[in-house]
Structures are given as C-alpha cells and as structure tokens.
Design a protein around this motif. Sequence first.
Motif, mmCIF file in Angstrom:
data_model
loop_
_atom_site.group_PDB
_atom_site.id
_atom_site.type_symbol
_atom_site.label_atom_id
_atom_site.label_comp_id
_atom_site.label_asym_id
_atom_site.label_seq_id
_atom_site.Cartn_x
_atom_site.Cartn_y
_atom_site.Cartn_z
ATOM 1 N N TYR A 1 35.860 -46.673 -9.227
ATOM 2 C CA TYR A 1 36.562 -45.772 -10.139
ATOM 3 C C TYR A 1 35.636 -45.303 -11.257
ATOM 4 O O TYR A 1 34.556 -45.853 -11.472
ATOM 5 N N GLN A 2 36.090 -44.278 -11.975
ATOM 6 C CA GLN A 2 35.406 -43.794 -13.174
ATOM 7 C C GLN A 2 36.246 -44.132 -14.405
ATOM 8 O O GLN A 2 37.475 -44.034 -14.370
ATOM 9 N N GLY A 3 35.564 -44.535 -15.471
ATOM 10 C CA GLY A 3 36.253 -44.849 -16.705
ATOM 11 C C GLY A 3 36.098 -43.747 -17.737
ATOM 12 O O GLY A 3 35.610 -42.650 -17.444
ATOM 13 N N TRP A 4 36.520 -44.070 -18.944
ATOM 14 C CA TRP A 4 36.393 -43.158 -20.093
ATOM 15 C C TRP A 4 35.726 -43.939 -21.216
ATOM 16 O O TRP A 4 36.179 -45.035 -21.561
ATOM 17 N N ALA A 5 34.667 -43.384 -21.775
ATOM 18 C CA ALA A 5 33.891 -44.100 -22.789
ATOM 19 C C ALA A 5 34.757 -44.469 -23.983
ATOM 20 O O ALA A 5 35.495 -43.640 -24.517
ATOM 21 N N GLY A 6 34.666 -45.732 -24.393
ATOM 22 C CA GLY A 6 35.369 -46.194 -25.579
ATOM 23 C C GLY A 6 36.853 -46.404 -25.394
ATOM 24 O O GLY A 6 37.564 -46.706 -26.353
ATOM 25 N N GLN A 7 37.346 -46.238 -24.174
ATOM 26 C CA GLN A 7 38.769 -46.399 -23.914
ATOM 27 C C GLN A 7 39.000 -47.450 -22.837
ATOM 28 O O GLN A 7 38.119 -47.737 -22.033
ATOM 29 N N VAL B 1 40.120 -24.152 -33.355
ATOM 30 C CA VAL B 1 41.196 -25.091 -33.037
ATOM 31 C C VAL B 1 40.605 -26.233 -32.221
ATOM 32 O O VAL B 1 39.796 -25.996 -31.315
ATOM 33 N N ALA B 2 41.006 -27.450 -32.541
ATOM 34 C CA ALA B 2 40.534 -28.633 -31.813
ATOM 35 C C ALA B 2 41.716 -29.308 -31.138
ATOM 36 O O ALA B 2 42.733 -29.585 -31.783
ATOM 37 N N VAL B 3 41.586 -29.564 -29.841
ATOM 38 C CA VAL B 3 42.600 -30.328 -29.123
ATOM 39 C C VAL B 3 42.232 -31.798 -29.230
ATOM 40 O O VAL B 3 41.181 -32.226 -28.743
ATOM 41 N N LEU B 4 43.087 -32.566 -29.879
ATOM 42 C CA LEU B 4 42.812 -33.982 -30.128
ATOM 43 C C LEU B 4 43.995 -34.822 -29.676
ATOM 44 O O LEU B 4 45.155 -34.457 -29.921
ATOM 45 N N GLY B 5 43.697 -35.939 -29.023
ATOM 46 C CA GLY B 5 44.743 -36.844 -28.573
ATOM 47 C C GLY B 5 44.362 -38.282 -28.799
ATOM 48 O O GLY B 5 43.189 -38.613 -28.975
ATOM 49 N N GLY B 6 45.357 -39.138 -28.792
ATOM 50 C CA GLY B 6 45.130 -40.568 -28.864
ATOM 51 C C GLY B 6 44.354 -41.013 -30.084
ATOM 52 O O GLY B 6 44.578 -40.546 -31.211
ATOM 53 N N ILE B 7 43.399 -41.921 -29.847
ATOM 54 C CA ILE B 7 42.668 -42.512 -30.949
ATOM 55 C C ILE B 7 41.801 -41.483 -31.675
ATOM 56 O O ILE B 7 41.606 -41.577 -32.890
ATOM 57 N N VAL C 1 36.529 -53.945 -24.082
ATOM 58 C CA VAL C 1 35.401 -53.038 -24.322
ATOM 59 C C VAL C 1 34.155 -53.821 -24.728
ATOM 60 O O VAL C 1 33.040 -53.519 -24.273
ATOM 61 N N LYS C 2 34.309 -54.821 -25.558
ATOM 62 C CA LYS C 2 33.156 -55.617 -25.983
ATOM 63 C C LYS C 2 32.521 -56.342 -24.807
ATOM 64 O O LYS C 2 31.293 -56.374 -24.665
ATOM 65 N N ARG C 3 33.330 -56.920 -23.949
ATOM 66 C CA ARG C 3 32.807 -57.733 -22.856
ATOM 67 C C ARG C 3 32.086 -56.906 -21.802
ATOM 68 O O ARG C 3 31.165 -57.398 -21.159
ATOM 69 N N ARG C 4 32.493 -55.666 -21.615
ATOM 70 C CA ARG C 4 31.873 -54.914 -20.525
ATOM 71 C C ARG C 4 30.482 -54.401 -20.891
ATOM 72 O O ARG C 4 29.751 -53.923 -20.024
ATOM 73 N N GLY C 5 30.100 -54.463 -22.156
ATOM 74 C CA GLY C 5 28.716 -54.252 -22.555
ATOM 75 C C GLY C 5 28.152 -52.881 -22.257
ATOM 76 O O GLY C 5 27.026 -52.758 -21.774
ATOM 77 N N ARG C 6 28.904 -51.834 -22.586
ATOM 78 C CA ARG C 6 28.428 -50.463 -22.344
ATOM 79 C C ARG C 6 28.024 -49.746 -23.633
ATOM 80 O O ARG C 6 27.949 -48.535 -23.678
ATOM 81 N N ASN C 7 27.789 -50.508 -24.681
ATOM 82 C CA ASN C 7 27.352 -49.935 -25.953
ATOM 83 C C ASN C 7 28.348 -48.906 -26.479
ATOM 84 O O ASN C 7 27.990 -47.799 -26.882
ATOM 85 N N GLU C 8 29.632 -49.290 -26.506
ATOM 86 C CA GLU C 8 30.704 -48.397 -26.940
ATOM 87 C C GLU C 8 31.231 -48.808 -28.310
ATOM 88 O O GLU C 8 31.253 -49.984 -28.653
ATOM 89 N N ASP C 9 31.681 -47.853 -29.069
ATOM 90 C CA ASP C 9 32.277 -48.090 -30.378
ATOM 91 C C ASP C 9 33.733 -48.516 -30.194
ATOM 92 O O ASP C 9 34.529 -47.786 -29.590
ATOM 93 N N THR C 10 34.083 -49.686 -30.692
ATOM 94 C CA THR C 10 35.458 -50.177 -30.551
ATOM 95 C C THR C 10 36.351 -49.778 -31.726
ATOM 96 O O THR C 10 37.568 -49.949 -31.642
ATOM 97 N N ALA C 11 35.770 -49.239 -32.794
ATOM 98 C CA ALA C 11 36.559 -48.924 -33.991
ATOM 99 C C ALA C 11 37.729 -47.982 -33.713
ATOM 100 O O ALA C 11 38.835 -48.193 -34.231
ATOM 101 N N LEU D 1 39.677 -47.793 -31.307
ATOM 102 C CA LEU D 1 40.785 -48.429 -30.597
ATOM 103 C C LEU D 1 41.923 -48.834 -31.537
ATOM 104 O O LEU D 1 43.071 -48.935 -31.112
ATOM 105 N N ARG D 2 41.614 -49.046 -32.799
ATOM 106 C CA ARG D 2 42.675 -49.478 -33.714
ATOM 107 C C ARG D 2 43.724 -48.392 -33.926
ATOM 108 O O ARG D 2 44.796 -48.650 -34.480
ATOM 109 N N TYR D 3 43.418 -47.172 -33.489
ATOM 110 C CA TYR D 3 44.380 -46.081 -33.639
ATOM 111 C C TYR D 3 45.288 -45.933 -32.416
ATOM 112 O O TYR D 3 46.157 -45.056 -32.388
ATOM 113 N N TRP D 4 45.087 -46.764 -31.391
ATOM 114 C CA TRP D 4 45.904 -46.646 -30.184
ATOM 115 C C TRP D 4 47.374 -46.872 -30.511
ATOM 116 O O TRP D 4 47.728 -47.745 -31.290
#
Length: 356
Positions: A42-48, A194-200, A273-283, A285-288
């Motif tokens: 599968y394919q994921g989404w960075a930081g999610q 105009v910016a389309v923004l969703g989620g976090i 996200v931390k465990r998978r070690g892909r150098n992603e920003d977890t900050a 996620l607190r907006y989920w």
Amino acid sequence: MTTTASTRRQFLTLLGLSAAAVSCGTSASGASGGGRTRTLRYQGWAGQVILPELAEDLGYLEDVKLEWIGNTISGPQDIQSAATGQTDFGGAFNGAVVKLAANRTPIKAVISYYGSDKDAYNGYYVLADSPIRSARDLAGKKVGMNTLGAHAEAMLDIYLQRGGLSEADIDKVEPLVVPPVNTEQSLRQKQIDVAVLGGILRDKALATGGIRPLFTDFELLGAFSAGSYVMTDRFLRQNPDTARTFVTAVGRAIEWSRTTPRDEVVARMTEIVKRRGRNEDTAPLRYWRSYGVAETAGRITGKELQLWIDWLSERGDIRRGQVSLADLYTNDFNRAGQAGAAKPASPVPAASKSGS
C-alpha cells in the motif's frame, strides 16, 4: 498552470483510460504469479496515520501484514496503483472510483475510509482581508488543492455551479496542484487566492489565524462518506479471507476511533508515526478530530457513489448507464460489529509491525 472545464474532463478521462489499459496485464495479487497472499502492499500519506495502519497497530489485522511501498498525495493515483497491481488496495474520492469503473477497470469499493462531518471536512480558505466573499468573486482566481480531478475540484465545481456561474465564468477559475504541506504557506504568500485545507493541516492553519473560510464541503453537502478503499475483482477472488480480514479490521478501526477518547487516539497515532522512522513531523497530529466516515464501520450504502455517478453523467464525463451501482461496491467482506469479528484492542500502543 491554467485548468479549464475541458482539461478537467480530459484529466478524468485519462485517469480511467490509463488504468484500464494496463489493468488486464498486471497481477493484482501481492504474491508473485497471482497466488494467495497475507501481505498487502500500500501507499501511505506523510505525517498521517491511515486507517489500515491504525488497524494493524490495534491488532485487528491479525496475521495480515502491511507492506508500505511509499507515500502518495493523490487519491486517483493511489487507486490506479491498486488497479495496475502495484499495490493491493488504494483509496480515493468516490468520483474517481466511479470514473475508474466506468472505463471497465475490474475494481470494487469495499469500505468507506474518509468523509465530511462537523469535525472532519475540507475548507476553502482565503486570507482574512481577501475581497473574495462568494462564488462570483472566484473568476480569474487561483485555488490550490492536492490534486486535480478529485474530491477538492469536484466540491469547487459544485460550489461554482450553485453560485450561478456560467460555464464561461467557471472556466476562468484556476485549480492548481499544491502539495498539502505547502498549501497554507502558498496562501499566506499570496501565490494562490484560495487554499483547500483539511484535517490537521486545516486546524493548524486556523490556529495560526489570519484566514477565514469561504465555504466547506460539510456546509455544501452535509455529513457524507467521501472516499472508498478499492481492491481488484481478481484480488478479491484469489484472496477472500485476506480481503475479509482487511476490510473488517478497517471497519473496527473506524469504530475504535469514534469511541475512544480523542487524546488517546492522537497519542496512539503519534507513537505509530514515531516508530515507523520516516522522519515525519508528529506535531500536526494533535489537531486530528475524526476520519469523518458517515456510516457505521464504513459500510457503503450506495448513495455516496450514486452522487458521483450523477455528477459525472451531468458533466458528460461518463455516459448514463455506463456504471452499474450494484457492480461498483460490496459490503460482503465487512464483518465489523458481527459476532466473532471483534477482539479487544490492546490498551497501549502495540509493538511495531512490519510495514506500519
């Protein structure tokens, strides 16, 4: 880049044709030679954390393993990858699923995985001091979104049509592809209007301030499931048990996310996200807040797909009757909530698993 209604239709046409052209020649099974598999690429989404990743971490996938092959920012690309056998499942906005099926690509929608509700929605944001106040103000303006021919552009089209714009005026609105992580910055630097923004990403931008919503898809259509995971008919025939485990696990993960305190959900996602070690920003996620799936356990009712069959038919992107709703989806693999389908999730984040 300038995108007219004509080029939008061309994009959707190419989406279907490119997948249909290769789907017959590539195995849709994760095992070489088309055999059975208990590993899903599968394919994921960075930081999610997508629902299958959450389901795996909760232990719901049992002996089925996920194999991450990279990230995507495009639903249409993701389901094309599934259709061509590069991955074993993919997810996209339901209009893209309909379009793919319309070109005789042998796929089935098996479960809803995202949608819009009061907590999870896509907003179309302008700067606080922007003169844009209505659909008519968008002529000649640039709208930044993650990909063309998908959910964000469909919502924009519906908004413009409901705003009474002529086809000529709609053609003057310019949807532009902007990576999601750069969309807010592009708006603040006035590279787009105009910016389309969703989620976090939306909630993070709102917390910063200085922007306001023009409209949201929740305001436009109310609560609805917007996208589905698909698998090929071939994969479902060859791997029914794997598909059943996968779909049921995703359905259970949806309900776990609804019934678990939000802070606990966010903490679990952060650990994944931390465990998978892909150098992603977890900050961020607190907006989920929510995955936004409308129906219990992601079951598909048909209405969330019929909406886009009608929309694409009205636009002339597909012929009326070209897609059979009954052949487009199945709930047969979703046993979430049924007796014997559920085991309690571990109360603390599980150990890291392959591919998550």
